[in-house]
Design a protein around this motif. Structure first.
Motif, PDB file in Angstrom:
ATOM      1  N   PRO A  10      54.629  25.737  38.228  1.00 46.55           N
ATOM      2  CA  PRO A  10      54.404  24.375  38.717  1.00 46.55           C
ATOM      3  C   PRO A  10      55.626  23.850  39.470  1.00 46.55           C
ATOM      4  CG  PRO A  10      53.626  24.594  36.462  1.00 46.55           C
ATOM      5  CD  PRO A  10      54.346  25.866  36.782  1.00 46.55           C
ATOM      6  N   GLY A  11      55.353  23.130  40.531  1.00 46.63           N
ATOM      7  CA  GLY A  11      56.412  22.602  41.386  1.00 46.63           C
ATOM      8  C   GLY A  11      56.569  23.372  42.677  1.00 46.63           C
ATOM      9  N   GLU A  12      56.003  24.574  42.748  1.00 46.83           N
ATOM     10  CA  GLU A  12      56.087  25.366  43.968  1.00 46.83           C
ATOM     11  C   GLU A  12      54.946  24.984  44.907  1.00 46.83           C
ATOM     12  OE1 GLU A  12      56.641  29.569  43.507  1.00 46.83           O
ATOM     13  OE2 GLU A  12      57.381  29.330  41.457  1.00 46.83           O
ATOM     14  N   THR A  13      55.242  24.962  46.200  1.00 49.31           N
ATOM     15  CA  THR A  13      54.225  24.719  47.213  1.00 49.31           C
ATOM     16  C   THR A  13      53.662  26.069  47.642  1.00 49.31           C
ATOM     17  OG1 THR A  13      55.309  22.705  47.996  1.00 49.31           O
ATOM     18  CG2 THR A  13      53.736  23.758  49.491  1.00 49.31           C
ATOM     19  N   MET A  14      52.383  26.267  47.385  1.00 49.92           N
ATOM     20  CA  MET A  14      51.747  27.550  47.634  1.00 49.92           C
ATOM     21  C   MET A  14      50.997  27.528  48.950  1.00 49.92           C
ATOM     22  SD  MET A  14      52.805  28.969  44.946  1.00 49.92           S
ATOM     23  CE  MET A  14      52.011  30.542  45.269  1.00 49.92           C
ATOM     24  N   ALA A  15      51.148  28.594  49.722  1.00 49.29           N
ATOM     25  CA  ALA A  15      50.371  28.755  50.941  1.00 49.29           C
ATOM     26  C   ALA A  15      48.960  29.207  50.589  1.00 49.29           C
ATOM     27  CB  ALA A  15      51.045  29.764  51.859  1.00 49.29           C
ATOM     28  N   ALA A  16      48.031  28.984  51.503  1.00 43.56           N
ATOM     29  CA  ALA A  16      46.657  29.422  51.274  1.00 43.56           C
ATOM     30  C   ALA A  16      46.617  30.937  51.120  1.00 43.56           C
ATOM     31  CB  ALA A  16      45.764  28.981  52.425  1.00 43.56           C
ATOM     32  N   GLY A  17      46.019  31.400  50.051  1.00 47.13           N
ATOM     33  CA  GLY A  17      45.897  32.825  49.807  1.00 47.13           C
ATOM     34  C   GLY A  17      47.059  33.446  49.060  1.00 47.13           C
ATOM     35  N   ALA A  18      48.160  32.718  48.872  1.00 48.51           N
ATOM     36  CA  ALA A  18      49.298  33.272  48.139  1.00 48.51           C
ATOM     37  C   ALA A  18      48.929  33.430  46.664  1.00 48.51           C
ATOM     38  CB  ALA A  18      50.515  32.360  48.285  1.00 48.51           C
ATOM     39  N   PRO A  19      49.115  34.614  46.081  1.00 48.31           N
ATOM     40  CA  PRO A  19      48.682  34.818  44.692  1.00 48.31           C
ATOM     41  C   PRO A  19      49.516  34.014  43.708  1.00 48.31           C
ATOM     42  CG  PRO A  19      49.897  36.720  45.485  1.00 48.31           C
ATOM     43  CD  PRO A  19      49.710  35.823  46.671  1.00 48.31           C
ATOM     44  N   VAL A  20      48.828  33.430  42.737  1.00 45.57           N
ATOM     45  CA  VAL A  20      49.467  32.688  41.654  1.00 45.57           C
ATOM     46  C   VAL A  20      49.346  33.451  40.342  1.00 45.57           C
ATOM     47  CG1 VAL A  20      49.459  30.534  40.335  1.00 45.57           C
ATOM     48  CG2 VAL A  20      49.071  30.478  42.801  1.00 45.57           C
ATOM     49  N   VAL A  21      48.189  34.050  40.104  1.00 49.39           N
ATOM     50  CA  VAL A  21      47.924  34.783  38.874  1.00 49.39           C
ATOM     51  C   VAL A  21      47.358  36.154  39.246  1.00 49.39           C
ATOM     52  CG1 VAL A  21      46.601  34.846  36.736  1.00 49.39           C
ATOM     53  CG2 VAL A  21      47.519  32.677  37.562  1.00 49.39           C
ATOM     54  N   SER A  22      47.869  37.183  38.586  1.00 47.56           N
ATOM     55  CA  SER A  22      47.363  38.549  38.780  1.00 47.56           C
ATOM     56  C   SER A  22      46.548  38.940  37.561  1.00 47.56           C
ATOM     57  CB  SER A  22      48.515  39.520  38.993  1.00 47.56           C
ATOM     58  OG  SER A  22      48.044  40.847  39.150  1.00 47.56           O
ATOM     59  N   LEU A  23      45.274  39.272  37.775  1.00 47.93           N
ATOM     60  CA  LEU A  23      44.359  39.618  36.687  1.00 47.93           C
ATOM     61  C   LEU A  23      44.059  41.116  36.702  1.00 47.93           C
ATOM     62  CD1 LEU A  23      41.782  36.703  37.036  1.00 47.93           C
ATOM     63  CD2 LEU A  23      43.804  36.793  35.566  1.00 47.93           C
ATOM     64  N   LEU A  24      43.848  41.656  35.514  1.00 46.90           N
ATOM     65  CA  LEU A  24      43.522  43.077  35.379  1.00 46.90           C
ATOM     66  C   LEU A  24      42.231  43.219  34.581  1.00 46.90           C
ATOM     67  CD1 LEU A  24      44.093  46.026  35.781  1.00 46.90           C
ATOM     68  CD2 LEU A  24      45.646  45.965  33.822  1.00 46.90           C
ATOM     69  N   PRO A  25      41.075  43.313  35.260  1.00 39.23           N
ATOM     70  CA  PRO A  25      39.827  43.591  34.544  1.00 39.23           C
ATOM     71  C   PRO A  25      39.847  45.005  33.979  1.00 39.23           C
ATOM     72  CG  PRO A  25      39.422  42.693  36.747  1.00 39.23           C
ATOM     73  CD  PRO A  25      40.873  43.078  36.689  1.00 39.23           C
TER      74      PRO A  25
END
Length: 330
Positions: free
Chosen positions: A220-235
């Motif tokens: 939180p507090g970071e400005t994210m660009a469109a499409g920039a990954p925030v969470v990496s999930l492993l199904p």
């Protein structure tokens, strides 16, 4: 026995042992390939740029479909939704105004004028009939008869005019072209509101799959660009195994073949299916879990175990792959 005889006898025995070893059938060496587990990660990011305000998961947590992952600041999008909703209401009000009839008092006035015109028409009709009856006796002049006919025609025309005025008062205020254009404006405002609502909904991102959180890439507090990954999930179903085979062994394996995967901690093998066979050769990777490491051309192979079994592997874990029971080939 002299020394020469002893040496000769020893040589004969050694030769016999060697020949026996060559003649005695040995079981063929079992084929096995060294490899490692790999995974296709699902990296979830925002659809639009914005300030990250909350991250709702931690690394290693399990999430289901629809679990909140993170949120962005939605102040501007809420304002845009309110603005779009007000513009839509304004367009609807203008359409209703164009489709509405005149005021009730205007309709009542037009109705009263029509009633007055009908009364005048009836009076002039009676006057005309009387004049036509009296002209035979000379009681009225031809000029009077003409005046009665003109009064009747005028009254008839006035009735038609009052009927049209009443219909106009009851009809929509706008022209058909104006109403059609305003309906298009309402549709455009509705689409703008839907777009604004969608943009607002995208500020709260949920998990698209059931998986384990492999990593949290932003805070939180970071400005994210469109499409920039925030969470990496492993199904679990996205875990597979990579291994390398030599050119001589390439002809023995193909896509769809069953293989058996073994790893530390599992005595029994895990069945898998070859899902990819590289069409190009490459050099042995510099980091490969193998008893021997030599520069030679090999082919990359990928095999995928069932999703329920794939969860037993961790990306990077060394494994041993062996061909399963042979199956008839066409």
């Amino acid at each position: 026995m002299n020394r020469r005889a002893i040496l000769l006898l020893s040589a004969l025995v050694a030769a016999a042992v060697g020949l026996g070893a060559l003649w005695y059938p040995h079981p063929p060496a079992k084929t096995a390939w060294q490899g490692y587990a790999e995974a296709d990660y699902v990296k979830v990011g925002p659809t639009q740029q914005g300030l990250l305000t909350a991250v709702n998961v931690v690394r290693g947590a399990k999430v289901e479909v629809g679990t909140p992952l993170f949120a962005q600041d939605d102040t501007a999008d809420r304002a845009a939704c309110d603005q779009a909703a007000r513009r839509l209401q304004q367009a609807k009000d203008q359409l209703a105004n164009l489709e509405a009839a005149g005021k009730p008092t205007e309709i009542a006035q037009a109705d009263a004028n029509l009633a007055d015109a009908h009364a005048t028409l009836e009076r002039t009709k009676v006057d005309l009939d009387r004049a036509q009856a009296l002209i035979k006796d000379g009681a009225v002049t031809a000029q009077t008869l003409d005046q009665r006919r003109a009064d009747y025609s005028s009254a008839t025309a006035r009735v038609a005019a009052m009927q049209a005025a009443l219909a106009q008062a009851r009809a929509p205020m706008g022209r058909l072209s104006e109403i059609k254009a305003q309906r298009a404006a309402v549709d455009a405002a509705q689409a703008a509101l839907q777009m604004a609502q969608w943009r607002l909904s995208q500020r709260r991102v949920t998990s698209p799959v059931a998986a384990r959180v492999a990593d949290v890439l932003a805070r939180p507090g970071e400005t994210m660009a469109a499409g920039a990954p925030v969470v990496s999930l492993l199904p679990p179903g996205n875990i597979f195994v990579r291994f390398f085979v030599s050119e001589a062994e390439l002809a023995t394996i193909r896509r769809g073949d069953p293989v058996t995967i073994r790893c530390d901690g599992r005595r029994d093998g895990i069945a898998a299916t070859v899902s990819f066979v590289s069409p190009q050769a490459e050099y042995t990777p510099p980091v490969i879990y193998s008893d021997e490491s030599r520069a030679k051309l090999v082919y990359l192979i990928e095999a995928r175990p069932p999703p329920e079994e794939a969860a037993h592997f961790n990306p990077g874990q060394p494994v041993t792959v062996m061909p399963a029971a042979a199956r008839p080939r066409p």
